[in-house]
Scaffold this motif. Sequence first.
Motif, PDB file in Angstrom:
ATOM      1  N   GLN A 155       0.803  -1.220   0.000  1.00 31.88           N
ATOM      2  CA  GLN A 155       0.000   0.000   0.000  1.00 31.88           C
ATOM      3  C   GLN A 155       0.837   1.271   0.000  1.00 31.88           C
ATOM      4  N   ARG A 160       1.761   1.313  -5.261  1.00 32.70           N
ATOM      5  CA  ARG A 160       0.541   1.687  -5.991  1.00 32.70           C
ATOM      6  C   ARG A 160       0.879   2.262  -7.367  1.00 32.70           C
ATOM      7  N   ARG A 164      -0.301   0.707 -11.118  1.00 29.10           N
ATOM      8  CA  ARG A 164      -0.942   1.505 -12.171  1.00 29.10           C
ATOM      9  C   ARG A 164      -0.141   1.490 -13.471  1.00 29.10           C
ATOM     10  N   ASP A 365      -2.693   6.083  -2.024  1.00 28.90           N
ATOM     11  CA  ASP A 365      -3.325   5.672  -3.278  1.00 28.90           C
ATOM     12  C   ASP A 365      -3.616   6.877  -4.165  1.00 28.90           C
ATOM     13  N   GLU A 369      -1.745   7.598  -7.810  1.00 30.02           N
ATOM     14  CA  GLU A 369      -2.499   7.797  -9.055  1.00 30.02           C
ATOM     15  C   GLU A 369      -2.067   9.092  -9.735  1.00 30.02           C
TER      16      GLU A 369
END
Length: 385
Positions: A155, A160, A164, A365, A369
């Motif tokens: 995490q 993350r 992606r 997160d 992104e």
Amino acid sequence: MVATDSEANPQRRRLHATYRVIAILLVLSVTLTIAVIWQLQRPAAGAARQIFRGSGSHVNFVRQNYPDFDFTPLYPGLSAAEIDQLQSECCSIRFAYEPFAQFIPRPMKTRFVEITEYGARINQVPAPWPPDPAAFNIFLFGGSTMFGYHLPNEQTVPARIEERLRRHFATTNLWFYNFGTGFHFSSQERARFVALAAENIVPHAAIFVDGLNDFYHPLGAPEFSFDLYNFTAPDGTAPQHVRRLEHGHFNNDQRTGLAEAVLARYRRNVHLINAVADRVGIQTFFVAHPVPYFAYPEKDPNVYPFLLESHEPENALYRIGYARFKELADAGSFGPRFLWAADVFKDAAKPMYADRVHYNPAGADKLAEHIARLCIDAGLRPDRK
């Protein structure tokens, strides 16, 4: 008159015995001298431990600082006992000496935290080492927020981002190496990046995520410099630039001067990293990460349940520094590969932090992104330049 054999043998035996005693005394003397010299030069055990002070403890400092706080809403799927274990494991991280960068995290493997032999934290699973040249390899450098204090391996922000980018590039042959290290700032990241390149450990791309720790070390000396100075020269007086600043002794004009010096150093580090990266064919990206002192609803207890007031003299430098950081970023002072992500939490409606500065799963997160999208838009691609 010549001595008979019966007379000579006792004399020889006494002479040999005398030589043996002298030899033994000489060996003992030399041994004791070496031992004394070694003991005088050897640092005390307490001093050795003090160099990496505050690390290796099994005390949950987060729980200690917030004894009545309910962390379970910040960690969906984890019980209070599991959260306590996660926080305690992160508090038990230790550092080891590393040439050029001064220190890196020591290897460890617990339920929530795994650090490799080469000082990188794993994401989902350990990445190949040395990196496979046939894979799409990305190195990430930063401080404790990128290491992912108070977050499980899978995490963290780098984990993350890896997830992606694998999805975006439709490949599982993409490896994201998390070299985030507590207390590291851009000067140490430059040193570690160049040291890896000198060993021909060259990724396709490198991402440097900074901000907080550059202002935390405004004089440019790494975290343990003062202790190392005293360790190597206990009879000397440590110069001012390796000492810890007393932020309460500065006014805002002085803080402004410190902030300008910090950002000038950061700009030079960006240029030096780019010079090496361009030479060996590495794509580089530099990211300013969020802090609660800038573009964040810190006064809303539903969004930021942690208090900053007790650290206000220190916070003032971050507030002044980040405002100036934004001005210089908008002016293009850090080059075309610089990406501003420090305001990604400005419209947050729920907590993004797990303590005063480190991200919780939702914050990590959201930031991951944003960084992934910024890097893709800025030209991140699997092929080398």
